[in-house]
Design a protein around this motif. Sequence first.
Motif, mmCIF file in Angstrom:
data_model
loop_
_atom_site.group_PDB
_atom_site.id
_atom_site.type_symbol
_atom_site.label_atom_id
_atom_site.label_comp_id
_atom_site.label_asym_id
_atom_site.label_seq_id
_atom_site.Cartn_x
_atom_site.Cartn_y
_atom_site.Cartn_z
ATOM 1 N N VAL A 121 43.130 41.011 48.871
ATOM 2 C CA VAL A 121 41.711 41.102 49.206
ATOM 3 C C VAL A 121 41.500 40.263 50.458
ATOM 4 C CG1 VAL A 121 39.340 40.768 48.428
ATOM 5 C CG2 VAL A 121 41.136 41.368 46.770
ATOM 6 N N TRP A 122 41.155 40.926 51.549
ATOM 7 C CA TRP A 122 41.063 40.261 52.851
ATOM 8 C C TRP A 122 40.073 39.097 52.824
ATOM 9 C CZ3 TRP A 122 37.524 40.909 57.345
ATOM 10 C CH2 TRP A 122 38.048 40.327 58.507
ATOM 11 N N GLN A 123 40.451 38.020 53.483
ATOM 12 C CA GLN A 123 39.665 36.801 53.584
ATOM 13 C C GLN A 123 39.636 36.010 52.285
ATOM 14 O OE1 GLN A 123 39.051 35.719 56.357
ATOM 15 N NE2 GLN A 123 37.958 37.052 57.740
ATOM 16 N N LYS A 124 40.407 36.446 51.305
ATOM 17 C CA LYS A 124 40.516 35.691 50.054
ATOM 18 C C LYS A 124 41.991 35.553 49.706
ATOM 19 C CE LYS A 124 36.153 37.512 48.227
ATOM 20 N NZ LYS A 124 35.370 36.282 48.414
ATOM 21 N N ASP A 125 42.369 34.422 49.153
ATOM 22 C CA ASP A 125 43.757 34.220 48.736
ATOM 23 C C ASP A 125 43.952 34.788 47.333
ATOM 24 O OD1 ASP A 125 44.423 32.995 51.126
ATOM 25 O OD2 ASP A 125 43.912 30.994 50.406
ATOM 26 N N LEU A 126 43.564 36.050 47.173
ATOM 27 C CA LEU A 126 43.602 36.708 45.877
ATOM 28 C C LEU A 126 44.387 38.007 45.953
ATOM 29 C CD1 LEU A 126 39.851 36.462 44.768
ATOM 30 C CD2 LEU A 126 41.723 34.975 44.040
ATOM 31 N N ILE A 127 45.005 38.349 44.847
ATOM 32 C CA ILE A 127 45.595 39.676 44.665
ATOM 33 C C ILE A 127 44.901 40.324 43.480
ATOM 34 C CG2 ILE A 127 47.649 40.934 43.930
ATOM 35 C CD1 ILE A 127 49.319 39.002 45.564
ATOM 36 N N ALA A 128 44.394 41.536 43.696
ATOM 37 C CA ALA A 128 43.795 42.323 42.613
ATOM 38 C C ALA A 128 44.852 43.276 42.073
ATOM 39 C CB ALA A 128 42.588 43.106 43.128
ATOM 40 N N VAL A 129 44.981 43.328 40.754
ATOM 41 C CA VAL A 129 45.900 44.248 40.099
ATOM 42 C C VAL A 129 45.085 45.446 39.635
ATOM 43 C CG1 VAL A 129 47.632 44.527 38.294
ATOM 44 C CG2 VAL A 129 47.304 42.291 39.377
ATOM 45 N N ILE A 130 45.461 46.634 40.107
ATOM 46 C CA ILE A 130 44.607 47.810 39.998
ATOM 47 C C ILE A 130 45.321 48.933 39.255
ATOM 48 C CG2 ILE A 130 43.337 49.552 41.331
ATOM 49 C CD1 ILE A 130 43.474 47.419 43.678
ATOM 50 N N LYS A 131 44.657 49.499 38.273
ATOM 51 C CA LYS A 131 45.184 50.688 37.596
ATOM 52 C C LYS A 131 45.096 51.858 38.565
ATOM 53 C CE LYS A 131 44.898 53.198 33.225
ATOM 54 N NZ LYS A 131 44.103 53.461 32.003
ATOM 55 N N ALA A 132 46.239 52.403 38.914
ATOM 56 C CA ALA A 132 46.303 53.319 40.050
ATOM 57 C C ALA A 132 45.502 54.601 39.859
ATOM 58 C CB ALA A 132 47.767 53.665 40.358
ATOM 59 N N ASP A 133 45.443 55.125 38.649
ATOM 60 C CA ASP A 133 44.794 56.420 38.454
ATOM 61 C C ASP A 133 43.283 56.330 38.304
ATOM 62 O OD1 ASP A 133 45.046 55.135 36.027
ATOM 63 O OD2 ASP A 133 45.457 56.952 34.876
ATOM 64 N N THR A 134 42.764 55.137 38.012
ATOM 65 C CA THR A 134 41.319 55.013 37.791
ATOM 66 C C THR A 134 40.614 54.060 38.756
ATOM 67 O OG1 THR A 134 41.577 53.202 36.201
ATOM 68 C CG2 THR A 134 41.633 55.476 35.342
ATOM 69 N N GLY A 135 41.341 53.086 39.304
ATOM 70 C CA GLY A 135 40.717 52.083 40.168
ATOM 71 C C GLY A 135 40.211 50.868 39.419
ATOM 72 N N ASP A 136 40.425 50.802 38.097
ATOM 73 C CA ASP A 136 40.010 49.619 37.325
ATOM 74 C C ASP A 136 40.852 48.409 37.722
ATOM 75 O OD1 ASP A 136 38.074 50.584 35.094
ATOM 76 O OD2 ASP A 136 39.706 52.041 35.018
ATOM 77 N N VAL A 137 40.188 47.280 37.978
ATOM 78 C CA VAL A 137 40.902 46.029 38.209
ATOM 79 C C VAL A 137 41.242 45.423 36.857
ATOM 80 C CG1 VAL A 137 40.780 43.701 39.166
ATOM 81 C CG2 VAL A 137 39.790 45.618 40.432
ATOM 82 N N THR A 138 42.530 45.320 36.565
ATOM 83 C CA THR A 138 42.971 44.820 35.265
ATOM 84 C C THR A 138 43.394 43.361 35.312
ATOM 85 O OG1 THR A 138 45.252 45.554 35.644
ATOM 86 C CG2 THR A 138 43.740 47.125 34.603
ATOM 87 N N GLY A 139 43.626 42.835 36.523
ATOM 88 C CA GLY A 139 44.050 41.454 36.636
ATOM 89 C C GLY A 139 43.724 40.874 37.996
ATOM 90 N N ILE A 140 43.591 39.550 38.042
ATOM 91 C CA ILE A 140 43.327 38.823 39.288
ATOM 92 C C ILE A 140 44.327 37.669 39.374
ATOM 93 C CG2 ILE A 140 41.718 37.353 40.553
ATOM 94 C CD1 ILE A 140 40.847 40.190 40.647
ATOM 95 N N LEU A 141 44.963 37.546 40.540
ATOM 96 C CA LEU A 141 45.906 36.459 40.771
ATOM 97 C C LEU A 141 45.415 35.600 41.927
ATOM 98 C CD1 LEU A 141 48.687 35.188 40.119
ATOM 99 C CD2 LEU A 141 49.666 36.716 41.845
ATOM 100 N N ASP A 142 45.160 34.342 41.650
ATOM 101 C CA ASP A 142 44.696 33.393 42.660
ATOM 102 C C ASP A 142 45.906 32.677 43.257
ATOM 103 O OD1 ASP A 142 43.569 31.416 44.196
ATOM 104 O OD2 ASP A 142 42.342 30.558 42.605
ATOM 105 N N LEU A 143 46.174 32.922 44.548
ATOM 106 C CA LEU A 143 47.326 32.325 45.219
ATOM 107 C C LEU A 143 46.918 31.235 46.210
ATOM 108 C CD1 LEU A 143 49.547 35.483 45.905
ATOM 109 C CD2 LEU A 143 49.818 33.761 44.121
ATOM 110 N N SER A 144 45.708 30.731 46.060
ATOM 111 C CA SER A 144 45.232 29.708 46.996
ATOM 112 C C SER A 144 46.103 28.457 46.954
ATOM 113 C CB SER A 144 43.778 29.348 46.706
ATOM 114 O OG SER A 144 43.615 28.879 45.381
ATOM 115 N N GLY A 145 46.778 28.218 45.825
ATOM 116 C CA GLY A 145 47.627 27.045 45.704
ATOM 117 C C GLY A 145 48.815 27.057 46.645
#
Length: 348
Positions: free
Chosen positions: A282-306
């Motif tokens: 996600v641009w401008q954020k130290d985050l990764i969104a985990v996305i169900k490919a067929d629906t677009g649902d975000v199933t998980g969030i990973l904070d990599l700011s550390g």
Amino acid sequence: MKKYNLLALISLNALVIGCGDGKKDHFSFDESKFEEKYTNTQSVSIALLNGDDKEIDSVAYFVNDKRVAGSKDLKAVSYPLSGAALGYQELVAKVYYGGNKEPEQVIGRIEVVSAVSPKLLKYTVVNTFPHDTTSFTEGLEFYRDTLLEGTGQYGASKLLKVDYKTGRILKESPLQSEYFGEGITVLGGKIYQLTYKEKTGFIYNADTWKLEKTFTYDRDIEGWGMTNDGNYIYQTDGSEKIWKMDPATQKMIGSVNVYSASDKVKQLNELQWVDGVMYANVWQKDLIAVIKADTGDVTGILDLSGLRTSLTYKQSEVLNGIAYNPKTKTFFVTGKNWDKLFEIRITE
């Protein structure tokens, strides 16, 4: 910045298209029946207001151009949203009244968000490797145990082959200065590379790096991130949308809107496909969104700011770049002008 709820937007943006006879509009959606947002486990109650008490002949209701209900009066109809794609649903009511042959149309929309509550994911740093600080990373992907990297910036965009353990660049192919390089992916022995605002993509032979084709996007979009599922290519454009491309024709054949349980997730950037799931920066954020490919649902969030605490290069930009190594089952992540590449293992 001011915040506007959906009902206010509908009130401002709903259009009532008459019969072309110059008369005033008589009908509108009963906004009190609308919720601010829905999930596709709910139903929407659609009703109309008759401000001038016109005699109704019949009403036809449509959702996304599909007729979903009909009525002889203006009583509310219930439409189940099960199976609805995430994002805005366009509502149309065609009202026949007073014996007129042409209906008056009322147009509005509702918004469907994810019914999934994303899990907060954890990570463990397995290894830390050096990364070239001149690389404005846009794409990252493994091909035959070698890390490929696409970089951006006008006059500095390149396609790179990297020894990730040492950070040494093994091979490079610069783009012409009028192109800002973006995401890359490898499919069927070809390397695909996007550009930012030029609406141009490149296809190279993955072994020789010979440019085989230049193509133009078939949609008026920007080029951001790129990945593939072994058959199709997926790319982002900086919005909440992920496009599906036919690699043989480079034509878009579908898309999904990415939503969390509260709102759309915009500014999706670099992508990585793993077992039916997409990982997106996600641009401008130290985050990764985990996305169900067929629906677009975000199933998980990973904070990599550390990870930033380990960076020493002061001009390091935002997190960007995700590559998955199927042999080690680990992810490799970095950022624009970062001095380090991190090998991480992701867990719940």
